[in-house]
Write a protein that holds these residues in place. Sequence first.
Motif, PDB file in Angstrom:
ATOM      1  N   ARG A  10      -2.954   3.251  -6.014  1.00 32.24           N
ATOM      2  CA  ARG A  10      -4.484   3.064  -5.628  1.00 32.24           C
ATOM      3  C   ARG A  10      -4.841   1.686  -5.044  1.00 32.24           C
ATOM      4  N   GLY A  11      -5.431   1.740  -3.726  1.00 28.16           N
ATOM      5  CA  GLY A  11      -5.709   0.635  -3.208  1.00 28.16           C
ATOM      6  C   GLY A  11      -7.293   0.200  -3.049  1.00 28.16           C
ATOM      7  N   SER A  12      -7.365  -0.826  -2.483  1.00 26.97           N
ATOM      8  CA  SER A  12      -9.028  -1.080  -2.574  1.00 26.97           C
ATOM      9  C   SER A  12      -9.350  -0.335  -1.223  1.00 26.97           C
ATOM     10  N   SER A  13      -8.990  -0.121  -0.231  1.00 33.46           N
ATOM     11  CA  SER A  13      -9.458   0.519   0.691  1.00 33.46           C
ATOM     12  C   SER A  13      -8.679   1.738   1.302  1.00 33.46           C
ATOM     13  N   MET A  14      -7.756   2.098   0.822  1.00 32.66           N
ATOM     14  CA  MET A  14      -6.912   3.573   1.142  1.00 32.66           C
ATOM     15  C   MET A  14      -6.694   4.056   0.051  1.00 32.66           C
ATOM     16  N   ALA A  15      -6.256   5.314   0.278  1.00 34.08           N
ATOM     17  CA  ALA A  15      -5.950   6.296  -0.638  1.00 34.08           C
ATOM     18  C   ALA A  15      -4.809   7.078  -0.243  1.00 34.08           C
TER      19      ALA A  15
END
Length: 127
Positions: A109-114
């Motif tokens: 899980r990323g802050s701006s991508m999934a």
Amino acid sequence: MTKPNYAGTTLNERLFAKGVLNEFDAAIGDKDRVKLIELLKAVEVDNPYGIANSLIGLGYQCWFCGGGIEPDGREALAICLSDLWAEQSDEPPTQMIYAHFDCAEMRMRGSSMALERDMLFASASET
């Protein structure tokens, strides 16, 4: 002696060019993982360990949970890693890792991508 350029060649083409195709087939028949890895490295195959495991029936393991990845089981990913800043004209060394989609989605899980299940497994979402 010139180093062979294996770019764009199949595994069989690489093994044939190296003169080790029969040796490779024998290693598969003997389930000789060490020999398979040695031969795969000799022809510059990405992820010789995972490929050797697959060829002798050991299968793939999820990078995140360590569990086996079965072809008829959960959705799975092959993730290719390489140096982002490598010269584009070169073929940078790469490493393949394998994962269950659910494990990768949870751990990456990323802050701006999934990860997008529908994009990766379009045929599964259409059924």
